[in-house]
Enzyme design. Structure first.
Site, PDB file in Angstrom:
ATOM      1  N   SER A   1       0.854  -1.189   0.000  1.00  0.00           N
ATOM      2  CA  SER A   1       0.000   0.000   0.000  1.00  0.00           C
ATOM      3  C   SER A   1       0.887   1.234   0.000  1.00  0.00           C
ATOM      4  O   SER A   1       1.711   1.419   0.897  1.00  0.00           O
ATOM      5  CB  SER A   1      -0.898   0.008   1.243  1.00  0.00           C
ATOM      6  OG  SER A   1      -1.441   1.307   1.406  1.00  0.00           O
TER       7      SER A   1
ATOM      8  N   GLY B   1       1.276  -1.377   4.410  1.00  0.00           N
ATOM      9  CA  GLY B   1       1.660  -0.016   4.070  1.00  0.00           C
ATOM     10  C   GLY B   1       2.807   0.471   4.926  1.00  0.00           C
ATOM     11  O   GLY B   1       3.985   0.295   4.587  1.00  0.00           O
ATOM     12  N   SER B   2       2.486   1.026   6.088  1.00  0.00           N
ATOM     13  CA  SER B   2       3.504   1.720   6.874  1.00  0.00           C
ATOM     14  C   SER B   2       4.597   0.786   7.390  1.00  0.00           C
ATOM     15  O   SER B   2       5.744   1.226   7.533  1.00  0.00           O
ATOM     16  CB  SER B   2       2.859   2.481   8.027  1.00  0.00           C
ATOM     17  OG  SER B   2       1.986   1.664   8.732  1.00  0.00           O
TER      18      SER B   2
ATOM     19  N   ASP C   1      -6.380  -5.867   5.021  1.00  0.00           N
ATOM     20  CA  ASP C   1      -5.793  -4.535   4.838  1.00  0.00           C
ATOM     21  C   ASP C   1      -5.902  -3.729   6.133  1.00  0.00           C
ATOM     22  O   ASP C   1      -6.997  -3.482   6.619  1.00  0.00           O
ATOM     23  CB  ASP C   1      -6.587  -3.840   3.710  1.00  0.00           C
ATOM     24  CG  ASP C   1      -6.007  -2.497   3.314  1.00  0.00           C
ATOM     25  OD1 ASP C   1      -4.879  -2.180   3.723  1.00  0.00           O
ATOM     26  OD2 ASP C   1      -6.706  -1.778   2.571  1.00  0.00           O
ATOM     27  N   GLY C   2      -4.744  -3.335   6.660  1.00  0.00           N
ATOM     28  CA  GLY C   2      -4.709  -2.442   7.820  1.00  0.00           C
ATOM     29  C   GLY C   2      -3.924  -3.017   8.983  1.00  0.00           C
ATOM     30  O   GLY C   2      -4.251  -4.073   9.505  1.00  0.00           O
ATOM     31  N   GLY C   3      -2.852  -2.329   9.356  1.00  0.00           N
ATOM     32  CA  GLY C   3      -2.085  -2.725  10.532  1.00  0.00           C
ATOM     33  C   GLY C   3      -1.321  -4.031  10.393  1.00  0.00           C
ATOM     34  O   GLY C   3      -0.995  -4.682  11.388  1.00  0.00           O
TER      35      GLY C   3
ATOM     36  N   ASP D   1      -4.783   3.128  -2.630  1.00  0.00           N
ATOM     37  CA  ASP D   1      -5.883   3.545  -1.752  1.00  0.00           C
ATOM     38  C   ASP D   1      -6.493   4.851  -2.249  1.00  0.00           C
ATOM     39  O   ASP D   1      -5.856   5.899  -2.185  1.00  0.00           O
ATOM     40  CB  ASP D   1      -5.356   3.745  -0.326  1.00  0.00           C
ATOM     41  CG  ASP D   1      -5.152   2.421   0.375  1.00  0.00           C
ATOM     42  OD1 ASP D   1      -6.059   1.574   0.313  1.00  0.00           O
ATOM     43  OD2 ASP D   1      -4.083   2.243   0.988  1.00  0.00           O
TER      44      ASP D   1
ATOM     45  N   MET E   1     -12.234   3.707  -1.712  1.00  0.00           N
ATOM     46  CA  MET E   1     -12.980   4.110  -0.505  1.00  0.00           C
ATOM     47  C   MET E   1     -13.787   5.341  -0.893  1.00  0.00           C
ATOM     48  O   MET E   1     -13.486   6.472  -0.500  1.00  0.00           O
ATOM     49  CB  MET E   1     -11.995   4.371   0.634  1.00  0.00           C
ATOM     50  CG  MET E   1     -11.426   3.073   1.201  1.00  0.00           C
ATOM     51  SD  MET E   1      -9.925   3.301   2.140  1.00  0.00           S
ATOM     52  CE  MET E   1      -8.727   3.233   0.814  1.00  0.00           C
TER      53      MET E   1
ATOM     54  N   HIS F   1      -8.114   0.054  -4.439  1.00  0.00           N
ATOM     55  CA  HIS F   1      -9.085  -0.036  -3.334  1.00  0.00           C
ATOM     56  C   HIS F   1      -9.846   1.289  -3.259  1.00  0.00           C
ATOM     57  O   HIS F   1      -9.311   2.297  -2.813  1.00  0.00           O
ATOM     58  CB  HIS F   1      -8.288  -0.313  -2.044  1.00  0.00           C
ATOM     59  CG  HIS F   1      -9.100  -0.321  -0.795  1.00  0.00           C
ATOM     60  ND1 HIS F   1      -8.528  -0.260   0.457  1.00  0.00           N
ATOM     61  CD2 HIS F   1     -10.440  -0.388  -0.581  1.00  0.00           C
ATOM     62  CE1 HIS F   1      -9.473  -0.297   1.373  1.00  0.00           C
ATOM     63  NE2 HIS F   1     -10.646  -0.359   0.784  1.00  0.00           N
TER      64      HIS F   1
ATOM     65  N   MET G   1      -9.373   7.647  -1.866  1.00  0.00           N
ATOM     66  CA  MET G   1     -10.279   8.179  -0.837  1.00  0.00           C
ATOM     67  C   MET G   1     -10.889   9.497  -1.290  1.00  0.00           C
ATOM     68  O   MET G   1     -10.195  10.336  -1.863  1.00  0.00           O
ATOM     69  CB  MET G   1      -9.499   8.422   0.453  1.00  0.00           C
ATOM     70  CG  MET G   1      -8.757   7.206   0.946  1.00  0.00           C
ATOM     71  SD  MET G   1      -7.878   7.595   2.448  1.00  0.00           S
ATOM     72  CE  MET G   1      -7.076   6.019   2.758  1.00  0.00           C
TER      73      MET G   1
ATOM     74  N   HIS H   1      -0.970  -1.773  -4.084  1.00  0.00           N
ATOM     75  CA  HIS H   1      -2.312  -1.491  -3.573  1.00  0.00           C
ATOM     76  C   HIS H   1      -2.523   0.031  -3.553  1.00  0.00           C
ATOM     77  O   HIS H   1      -1.791   0.750  -2.892  1.00  0.00           O
ATOM     78  CB  HIS H   1      -2.413  -2.082  -2.162  1.00  0.00           C
ATOM     79  CG  HIS H   1      -3.717  -1.909  -1.485  1.00  0.00           C
ATOM     80  ND1 HIS H   1      -4.731  -2.844  -1.566  1.00  0.00           N
ATOM     81  CD2 HIS H   1      -4.190  -0.929  -0.684  1.00  0.00           C
ATOM     82  CE1 HIS H   1      -5.757  -2.447  -0.846  1.00  0.00           C
ATOM     83  NE2 HIS H   1      -5.468  -1.282  -0.294  1.00  0.00           N
TER      84      HIS H   1
ATOM     85  N   PHE I   1      -6.996   5.833   6.903  1.00  0.00           N
ATOM     86  CA  PHE I   1      -5.632   6.239   7.238  1.00  0.00           C
ATOM     87  C   PHE I   1      -4.717   5.024   7.336  1.00  0.00           C
ATOM     88  O   PHE I   1      -5.150   3.953   7.767  1.00  0.00           O
ATOM     89  CB  PHE I   1      -5.617   6.976   8.584  1.00  0.00           C
ATOM     90  CG  PHE I   1      -6.450   8.221   8.565  1.00  0.00           C
ATOM     91  CD1 PHE I   1      -5.917   9.424   8.114  1.00  0.00           C
ATOM     92  CD2 PHE I   1      -7.786   8.174   8.935  1.00  0.00           C
ATOM     93  CE1 PHE I   1      -6.708  10.563   8.059  1.00  0.00           C
ATOM     94  CE2 PHE I   1      -8.580   9.316   8.880  1.00  0.00           C
ATOM     95  CZ  PHE I   1      -8.040  10.513   8.445  1.00  0.00           C
ATOM     96  N   GLY I   2      -3.457   5.230   6.972  1.00  0.00           N
ATOM     97  CA  GLY I   2      -2.438   4.210   7.191  1.00  0.00           C
ATOM     98  C   GLY I   2      -1.953   4.309   8.635  1.00  0.00           C
ATOM     99  O   GLY I   2      -2.284   5.252   9.360  1.00  0.00           O
ATOM    100  N   GLY I   3      -1.184   3.314   9.044  1.00  0.00           N
ATOM    101  CA  GLY I   3      -0.527   3.379  10.346  1.00  0.00           C
ATOM    102  C   GLY I   3      -1.420   3.128  11.549  1.00  0.00           C
ATOM    103  O   GLY I   3      -1.056   3.479  12.668  1.00  0.00           O
TER     104      GLY I   3
ATOM    105  N   MET J   1     -11.211  -5.457   5.917  1.00  0.00           N
ATOM    106  CA  MET J   1     -10.504  -4.342   6.560  1.00  0.00           C
ATOM    107  C   MET J   1     -10.218  -4.698   8.021  1.00  0.00           C
ATOM    108  O   MET J   1     -11.124  -5.078   8.769  1.00  0.00           O
ATOM    109  CB  MET J   1     -11.346  -3.061   6.520  1.00  0.00           C
ATOM    110  CG  MET J   1     -11.539  -2.458   5.142  1.00  0.00           C
ATOM    111  SD  MET J   1     -10.021  -2.182   4.221  1.00  0.00           S
ATOM    112  CE  MET J   1      -9.154  -1.000   5.262  1.00  0.00           C
TER     113      MET J   1
HETATM  114  C1  DX5 Z   1      -6.588   2.196   5.020  1.00  0.00           C
HETATM  115  C2  DX5 Z   1      -5.996   1.712   3.732  1.00  0.00           C
HETATM  116  C3  DX5 Z   1      -4.855   0.760   3.915  1.00  0.00           C
HETATM  117  C4  DX5 Z   1      -3.652   1.358   4.560  1.00  0.00           C
HETATM  118  C5  DX5 Z   1      -2.711   0.272   5.009  1.00  0.00           C
HETATM  119  O1  DX5 Z   1      -7.714   2.949   4.748  1.00  0.00           O
HETATM  120  O2  DX5 Z   1      -6.983   1.052   2.977  1.00  0.00           O
HETATM  121  O3  DX5 Z   1      -4.501   0.171   2.659  1.00  0.00           O
HETATM  122  O4  DX5 Z   1      -2.968   2.251   3.722  1.00  0.00           O
HETATM  123  O5  DX5 Z   1      -1.687   0.873   5.699  1.00  0.00           O
HETATM  124  P1  DX5 Z   1      -1.068   0.252   7.023  1.00  0.00           P
HETATM  125  O6  DX5 Z   1      -0.424  -1.034   6.622  1.00  0.00           O
HETATM  126  O7  DX5 Z   1      -0.140   1.303   7.482  1.00  0.00           O
HETATM  127  O8  DX5 Z   1      -2.216   0.021   7.989  1.00  0.00           O
HETATM  128 ZN    ZN Z   2      -6.434  -0.179   1.247  1.00  0.00          ZN
END
Ligand code: DX5
Ligand code: ZN
Length: 212
Positions: A6, A193-194, A172-174, A32, A65, A63, A34, A30, A140-142, A134
């Site tokens: 991501s 992602g992060s 996806d996420g964390g 994102d 959103m 993805h 938004m 990936h 948000f990432g992180g 999810m």
């Molecule tokens: C959140 C995104 C994720 C996010 C993942 O809305 O859909 O794809 O960027 O980032 P990390 O791995 O940092 O949670």
């Molecule tokens: Zn995503």
């Protein structure tokens, strides 16, 4: 299990270069997307996806959103997405949106937020190439991984086996070295992602994820 990177939390200033550093170690990119309505954040649009297309031949897992994903399928398909995933919680006709994605020769996916059960998408499962669970509230990432995703991934795997469905199961996420082990056995594709983007040694982190 494959890994999608991501790029939401990537270093945008030297983006193309940082992508080149790790491109051989990721299976998908990936994206994102938004809109500031479906989620309280804005990211980037089809022009950015299109401009990244020549940087790599890795598939783009886009993805959406977006509150009205149906209005943007054409743009993201033409920008070079291989998968387009939208949210079942969006304001759209789900079956029509799946068919619209397919009409561009793109693989359709549906995502569910942490509060949405698998039962909400059960009737669409035969038509999907990807289900994105999810494990954070999108936007948000992180953020911190929510373990409720584990049972959903397990349920999706059982449903796929029982019914001979074809979708990839993605989360996806964390996602990081601590959270992935508990869910990896139910996954085909982990989005990260992060954990990768914020590391000095991105290659090493991708290797750790791939080994799980
Ligand atoms: C959140 C995104 C994720 C996010 C993942 O809305 O859909 O794809 O960027 O980032 P990390 O791995 O940092 O949670
Ligand atoms: Zn995503």
């Amino acid at each position: 299990m494959k890994v999608a990177l991501s790029i939401l939390t990537a270093d945008w200033i030297r983006f193309a270069d940082s992508l080149k550093e790790v491109i051989n170690d990721v299976d998908y990119i990936h994206m994102d997307i938004m809109d500031g309505e479906f989620v309280p954040n804005i990211s980037f649009g089809p022009a950015v996806v299109k401009s990244l297309r020549p940087v790599t031949d890795k598939p783009f897992d886009t993805h959406l959103m977006l509150l009205h994903p149906q209005n943007y399928i054409k743009q993201f398909a033409e920008a070079g997405s291989q998968y387009i995933t939208f949210h079942v919680e969006a304001d759209c006709d789900v079956m029509e949106t799946i068919n619209l994605i397919k009409s561009f020769g793109v693989k359709p996916g549906i995502s569910i937020k942490p509060g949405t059960p698998v039962s909400a998408i059960e009737k669409y499962l035969p038509y999907l190439d990807l289900v994105l669970v999810m494990s954070v509230e999108p936007g948000f990432g992180g953020q911190k991984f929510m373990p409720s995703a584990i049972d959903k991934a397990k349920e999706l795997k059982e449903l796929r086996e029982k019914n001979n469905y074809n979708y990839l199961i993605s989360v996806d996420g964390g996602i990081n070295d601590k959270t992935l082990p508990a869910i990896a056995e139910y996954l085909d594709l982990a989005v990260s992602g992060s954990y990768v983007c914020n590391a000095d040694n991105k290659k090493e982190r991708l290797e750790i994820l791939h080994k799980m």
